[in-house]
Write a protein that holds these residues in place. Structure first.
Motif, PDB file in Angstrom:
ATOM      1  N   UNK A 188      -5.900  -0.829  15.198  1.00 37.09           N
ATOM      2  CA  UNK A 188      -6.592  -0.433  13.973  1.00 37.09           C
ATOM      3  C   UNK A 188      -7.062   1.011  14.058  1.00 37.09           C
ATOM      4  N   UNK A 189      -7.618   1.391  15.207  1.00 37.56           N
ATOM      5  CA  UNK A 189      -8.102   2.762  15.375  1.00 37.56           C
ATOM      6  C   UNK A 189      -6.963   3.768  15.230  1.00 37.56           C
ATOM      7  N   UNK A 190      -5.844   3.506  15.887  1.00 38.55           N
ATOM      8  CA  UNK A 190      -4.701   4.419  15.826  1.00 38.55           C
ATOM      9  C   UNK A 190      -4.162   4.502  14.400  1.00 38.55           C
ATOM     10  N   UNK A 191      -4.008   3.351  13.756  1.00 40.48           N
ATOM     11  CA  UNK A 191      -3.462   3.334  12.394  1.00 40.48           C
ATOM     12  C   UNK A 191      -4.365   4.068  11.425  1.00 40.48           C
ATOM     13  N   UNK A 192      -5.664   3.769  11.491  1.00 46.01           N
ATOM     14  CA  UNK A 192      -6.612   4.404  10.566  1.00 46.01           C
ATOM     15  C   UNK A 192      -6.688   5.902  10.806  1.00 46.01           C
ATOM     16  N   UNK A 193      -6.602   6.330  12.063  1.00 46.38           N
ATOM     17  CA  UNK A 193      -6.662   7.757  12.367  1.00 46.38           C
ATOM     18  C   UNK A 193      -5.416   8.482  11.856  1.00 46.38           C
ATOM     19  N   UNK A 194      -4.256   7.874  12.069  1.00 49.24           N
ATOM     20  CA  UNK A 194      -3.011   8.512  11.644  1.00 49.24           C
ATOM     21  C   UNK A 194      -2.881   8.575  10.126  1.00 49.24           C
ATOM     22  N   UNK A 195      -3.267   7.477   9.459  1.00 44.80           N
ATOM     23  CA  UNK A 195      -3.114   7.412   7.995  1.00 44.80           C
ATOM     24  C   UNK A 195      -4.317   7.964   7.245  1.00 44.80           C
ATOM     25  N   UNK A 196      -5.454   8.117   7.937  1.00 44.28           N
ATOM     26  CA  UNK A 196      -6.685   8.530   7.271  1.00 44.28           C
ATOM     27  C   UNK A 196      -7.381   7.402   6.547  1.00 44.28           C
ATOM     28  N   UNK A 197      -6.887   6.178   6.704  1.00 45.14           N
ATOM     29  CA  UNK A 197      -7.468   4.993   6.061  1.00 45.14           C
ATOM     30  C   UNK A 197      -6.892   3.768   6.753  1.00 45.14           C
ATOM     31  N   UNK A 198      -7.473   2.616   6.459  1.00 43.58           N
ATOM     32  CA  UNK A 198      -6.955   1.356   6.985  1.00 43.58           C
ATOM     33  C   UNK A 198      -6.398   0.533   5.822  1.00 43.58           C
TER      34      UNK A 198
END
Length: 321
Positions: A188-198
């Motif tokens: 979740x942390x990696x995805x949210x950081x890369x996309x700027x959102x979850x």
């Protein structure tokens, strides 16, 4: 048998304006005003106290409208029942500021909830006791807000109920589920950081969230401690100093907030006046889990109302001594 969901939104009670201009509608049902008898030739009698009010704080990614039935059951049990969306959810999703990438626990605890509580106090007046009732993440953030605002007048509350709530620290989930939770928070942390959102609606967890909320959530998974990026407050120290009444209700069949996770959360508030209950399927008359209790909440609403009234009477008795 589960009854059909009542049609239509709850009436608008007030609107909270946040520091950035975002507006959060507060909906609900008011308890009837207590009757006050005026004996002939005398001044107004004190009369019974006003009914307690309760503000329902939703779980992560869950709109306030999901709690309409439960709010009606709280109202039927004699309370003023209120609901509000967390920033970025439900009615607030399209509001200005709702999609701010940096939005996290700090904004909810230190800006949004104080504004909502102040708007409710302005609308209802100072007399009715006001309690928060938080589900899942709403319960965690409700406790932190209550601790940060304890004794602060318009921003403070009189008590907190948490239902199907617990710390998300991975060690509180045991040696089997804990490592899996650690892996989930990393993804979740990696995805949210890369996309700027979850994109939780698409991925099946937590609803669509700004990266700030998910990174704060993931930090608590890893460390077991509540903190928020950009906050000057020590949330753990504030929780340790909380002295308000707290009703903690675990729910049968809840795998998202098992008893061990609630144990860890309650261990952070040793000074609170704690009442702990376990809500069963037999009491509810329906199958329960982390979310299903909301649609079969009549018995639980009566428990919350009885607790709030008992705490109100205890507080009055203590003030009279």
């Amino acid at each position: 048998m589960t009854q059909p969901e009542p049609v239509g939104d709850l009436p608008l009670v007030t609107t909270a304006e946040l520091p950035d201009g975002t507006r959060l509608p507060v909906r609900g049902l008011r308890a009837p005003a207590p009757e006050r008898f005026l004996p002939s030739g005398s001044g107004p009698a004190p009369g019974p106290p006003p009914a307690p009010a309760v503000l329902v704080l939703p779980a992560m990614g869950t709109p306030a409208r999901f709690y309409r039935r439960f709010a009606r059951q709280l109202h039927a049990a004699g309370m003023t029942a209120l609901t509000v969306d967390l920033r970025g959810q439900g009615e607030s999703a399209a509001a200005r500021g709702a999609r701010t990438p940096g939005h996290g626990y700090r904004a909810i605890v230190e800006e949004d909830l104080p504004a909502v509580v102040a708007a409710i106090r302005d609308e209802l007046g100072p007399e009715p006791p006001l309690h928060l009732l938080g589900h899942s993440l709403g319960g965690q953030l409700g406790l932190i807000h209550a601790a940060s605002a304890d004794g602060s007048g318009a921003h403070g509350v009189d008590g907190v109920a948490v239902v199907a709530t617990g710390s998300v620290w991975f060690r509180a989930f045991g040696p089997v589920r804990g490592p899996g939770l650690l892996l989930v928070q990393l993804l979740i942390t990696v995805t949210a950081t890369l996309l700027g959102r979850w994109p939780g609606t698409r991925l099946g967890f937590g609803g669509n969230q700004p990266k700030g909320v998910m990174r704060d959530w993931a930090r608590q998974v890893r460390t077991g401690r509540y903190s928020a990026k950009g906050s000057a407050l020590d949330y753990e120290a504030l929780l340790a100093g909380l002295r308000l009444p707290v009703l903690a209700v675990s729910v049968e069949g809840d795998t998202y907030a098992p008893a061990t996770s609630l144990d860890h959360l309650l261990g952070k508030i040793p000074g609170a006046r704690l009442t702990r209950r376990h809500h069963t399927a037999q009491e509810a008359g329906a199958r329960l889990d982390h979310f299903a209790w909301v649609r079969a909440g009549g018995a639980l609403a009566e428990l919350v109302a009885a607790w709030a009234v008992a705490e109100e009477r205890s507080g009055r008795a203590g003030a009279g001594r």
